[in-house]
Design a protein around this motif. Structure first.
Motif, short mmCIF file in Angstrom:
data_model
loop_
_atom_site.label_atom_id
_atom_site.label_comp_id
_atom_site.label_asym_id
_atom_site.label_seq_id
_atom_site.Cartn_x
_atom_site.Cartn_y
_atom_site.Cartn_z
N LEU A 1 0.78 -0.99 0.25
CA LEU A 1 -0.21 0.50 -0.08
C LEU A 1 0.98 1.50 0.21
CD1 LEU A 1 -3.19 -0.53 2.56
CD2 LEU A 1 -3.22 -0.93 -0.14
N ARG A 2 1.91 0.95 0.81
CA ARG A 2 2.55 2.31 0.47
C ARG A 2 3.24 2.94 -1.00
NH1 ARG A 2 3.78 0.22 5.90
NH2 ARG A 2 5.23 -0.65 4.70
N ALA A 3 4.30 1.37 -1.36
CA ALA A 3 4.45 1.72 -3.07
C ALA A 3 3.22 1.97 -3.86
CB ALA A 3 4.93 0.36 -2.89
N PHE A 4 1.86 1.71 -3.50
CA PHE A 4 1.13 1.99 -4.71
C PHE A 4 1.13 2.77 -4.34
CE2 PHE A 4 -3.21 1.78 -5.74
CZ PHE A 4 -2.83 2.14 -7.46
N ARG A 5 0.80 4.06 -3.13
CA ARG A 5 0.40 5.80 -3.05
C ARG A 5 1.47 6.12 -3.34
NH1 ARG A 5 -3.72 5.44 0.24
NH2 ARG A 5 -4.58 3.60 1.76
N ALA A 6 2.68 5.35 -3.58
CA ALA A 6 4.13 6.89 -3.99
C ALA A 6 3.77 6.36 -5.66
CB ALA A 6 5.51 6.01 -3.72
N PHE A 7 4.01 5.35 -5.93
CA PHE A 7 3.43 4.97 -7.43
C PHE A 7 2.37 6.06 -7.78
CE2 PHE A 7 0.65 2.82 -10.73
CZ PHE A 7 1.41 2.84 -11.95
N ARG A 8 1.13 6.63 -7.33
CA ARG A 8 0.01 6.89 -7.86
C ARG A 8 0.67 8.21 -7.37
NH1 ARG A 8 -4.98 6.98 -4.92
NH2 ARG A 8 -5.93 8.07 -7.03
N ARG A 9 1.40 8.98 -6.90
CA ARG A 9 2.04 10.36 -6.89
C ARG A 9 3.46 10.44 -8.20
NH1 ARG A 9 1.67 9.46 -1.42
NH2 ARG A 9 4.02 8.83 -0.67
N GLY A 10 3.08 9.45 -9.45
CA GLY A 10 4.46 9.57 -10.04
C GLY A 10 5.64 8.77 -9.61
N GLY A 11 5.70 8.32 -8.39
CA GLY A 11 6.63 6.49 -8.07
C GLY A 11 7.14 6.11 -9.00
N PRO A 12 7.88 5.02 -8.74
CA PRO A 12 7.94 3.87 -9.79
C PRO A 12 6.75 2.53 -9.39
CG PRO A 12 9.44 3.92 -7.65
CD PRO A 12 9.09 5.07 -7.50
N ARG A 13 6.41 1.91 -10.59
CA ARG A 13 5.62 0.66 -9.82
C ARG A 13 5.79 -0.02 -8.60
NH1 ARG A 13 1.96 -0.25 -14.11
NH2 ARG A 13 1.38 -2.08 -13.01
N PRO A 14 5.30 -0.45 -7.67
CA PRO A 14 5.42 -1.49 -7.14
C PRO A 14 6.01 -3.15 -7.29
CG PRO A 14 2.94 -0.55 -6.29
CD PRO A 14 3.39 -0.12 -7.98
N PRO A 15 6.77 -3.30 -6.77
CA PRO A 15 6.78 -4.95 -7.26
C PRO A 15 5.93 -5.79 -7.51
CG PRO A 15 8.06 -4.62 -4.82
CD PRO A 15 7.36 -2.91 -5.35
N ARG A 16 6.70 -6.78 -8.93
CA ARG A 16 5.70 -7.74 -8.99
C ARG A 16 5.04 -9.14 -8.15
NH1 ARG A 16 2.49 -8.12 -13.45
NH2 ARG A 16 3.82 -9.91 -14.24
N ARG A 17 5.81 -8.95 -7.04
CA ARG A 17 5.87 -9.94 -6.61
C ARG A 17 5.54 -9.48 -5.10
NH1 ARG A 17 7.23 -16.16 -7.82
NH2 ARG A 17 6.98 -15.36 -9.84
N TYR A 18 5.08 -9.87 -4.50
CA TYR A 18 5.17 -9.59 -2.82
C TYR A 18 5.26 -11.31 -1.81
CZ TYR A 18 5.40 -4.69 -2.53
OH TYR A 18 5.75 -3.12 -3.42
#
Length: 474
Positions: A123-140
């Motif tokens: 969720l932290r990675a996805f929120r950053a992605f929506r603000r223009g950051g890198p895509r979240p990893p493909r696998r967790y």
């Protein structure tokens, strides 16, 4: 952020004929638990295809899909539809963990194992992605396992009236045992495979639930006896009636079992699996070896606890007589309800690897891996014999003569009447359940279930009190 969470319907739950009540028992607790990690400003909806029609015409920011093996194809279709329109889709669950490469072809991100550690990270990675950051990893992949500090389950998202058991809950994860046919080891690989909530957190969760009835969906509520004893002690006086799953071993541990009964336990799902010790050994079901099944049932019934026995057909020592032997034994013991399964080698389990190495898999059509179809070649039966025997066992156990025969084992008229009402109501009134399911009013039957469960324990307690009084007078 707009989040849509989806539990696709299991293939066998979409019959145009009678809808079995088991598909309207429990709400999608796993997804509601993940929803607890979202922020207050997020707009989240929860959709369970077992109880409602799903629309995929919207475009949320994030779609979260939980996939089981027999719903995998449906899950992939939903995921593909959303991704084609640019929606970010994540997949998780048992099947995804077992076959991550297959699932990854249909998702932007997949989750392996439980999500207490990986979901907040995503969720932290996805929120950053929506603000223009890198895509979240493909696998967790889950590694760190703990329920300490987990947020409350979002029960406000659950449409309670559409479920017979809206008060389902889980206070532990996994199971301490390692059976070769069980998904558990595949799902929890790479970390702890059994852990519990803090007792106080579990009690707080219970206290927040309305009504009287509870259903613990834990794989093995009695797996940590210290935790279980403290939990049951804390539940005394709450006025709850509840159901859970345990092993034959737990039924033969009278101290903890009596605490459970005093806290409101009225029905226990028990994995007998097979009456053949050789089958138990081959399946690594060591906790059942050298256990007295008859005594376990006598102990449960003596405490006023109903038994839902679970049995598996198709193990290597099962011949054509296994169906009759199993049904006859279950009926003669007065087991109230029975659940039968065709042994199914789920991907990434020890059983699957063994059956595959022996060249005995018939196909990999996941929608038929539902424990109702034969998907491998048994040793002593043909695939057709196994399927026919499975269906015969279900029909035979729930015939009125066998329901009455099982009831006749009970020692009072009231106990016999309750046996007939519970066993008959579960399987002999599917048209009524179908009407309630389609009307989305299954919850109307919850008070009936509560009263029936309560009456089991009260009758046994009255008998126990009368016995103690008589002994004192003598």
């Amino acid at each position: 952020m707009r989040v849509k969470m989806i539990l696709p319907a299991l293939t066998e739950a979409t019959s145009p004929l009678f809808r079995p009540i088991k598909y309207s028992l429990f709400p999608p607790l796993g997804l509601a638990t993940l929803a607890g990690y979202l922020e207050d400003g997020d707009e989240v909806t929860l959709h369970d295809e077992h109880v409602e029609r799903l629309s995929v015409e919207d475009e949320p920011d994030l779609v979260v899909i939980q996939a089981y093996i027999t719903s995998a194809y449906r899950a992939y279709a939903i995921a593909d539809d959303y991704r084609a329109r640019g929606v970010y889709v994540v997949l998780g669950g048992l099947h995804v963990t077992s076959l991550p490469d297959e699932a990854a072809a249909h998702a932007d991100t997949v989750f392996l194992g439980p999500g207490e550690d990986t979901w907040p990270e995503f969720l932290r990675a996805f929120r950053a992605f929506r603000r223009g950051g890198p895509r979240p990893p493909r696998r967790y992949e889950s590694r760190s396992r703990s329920l300490i500090g987990a947020p409350p389950t979002r029960r406000d998202l659950i449409r309670r009236a559409r479920y017979l058991v809206p008060n389902s809950l889980v206070v532990s994860r996994g199971c301490p045992h390692v059976c070769d046919f069980c998904y558990k080891e595949a799902f929890f690989k790479g970390g702890k495979s059994f852990y519990t909530q803090a007792v106080d957190d579990a009690l707080a969760q219970i206290e927040a639930l309305p009504g009287r009835h509870l259903y613990f969906l834990d794989d093995h509520l009695f797996g940590n006896q210290k935790f279980a004893a403290e939990l049951f002690e804390g539940m005394r006086g709450m006025g709850r009636v509840w159901q859970a799953a345990g092993t034959v071993q737990s039924a033969l541990a009278p101290g903890v079992l009596k605490r459970a009964r005093d806290a409101g336990l009225r029905s226990l799902f028990v994995g007998f699996e097979t009456l053949n010790p050789q089958n138990l050994h081959a399946a690594a079901k060591y906790q059942n070896l050298k256990q007295d099944y008859d005594q376990a049932i006598r102990t449960l019934h003596g405490l006023g606890v109903m038994v839902n026995g679970s049995f598996v057909f198709g193990m290597d020592e099962d011949d054509a007589g296994v169906f009759g032997r199993t049904v006859d034994w279950a009926v003669s013991q007065g087991i109230e309800t029975a659940t039968f399964h065709i042994m199914t080698p789920y991907p990434d389990t020890a059983l699957y690897r063994r059956i595959e190495a022996e060249g005995r898999l018939l196909h990999r059509r996941w929608d038929l891996y539902d424990t109702r179809h034969t998907v491998f070649r048994p040793r002593l039966l043909t695939p057709g014999q196994l399927e026919d025997g499975y269906w015969w066992a279900y029909r035979q156990f729930y015939t009125w003569p066998n329901i009455l025969r099982g009831a006749g084992v009970k020692d009072t008229l009231g106990a016999r009447a309750r046996h007939v009402a519970y066993a008959g109501g579960w399987k002999r009134f599917e048209p009524l359940w179908d009407v309630l399911i389609r009307a989305r009013q299954v919850g109307l039957m919850l008070p009936v279930l509560e009263e029936l469960l309560q009456s089991f324990g009260e009758n046994r307690q009255r008998q126990g009190t009368a016995g103690r009084v008589a002994s004192a007078e003598l």
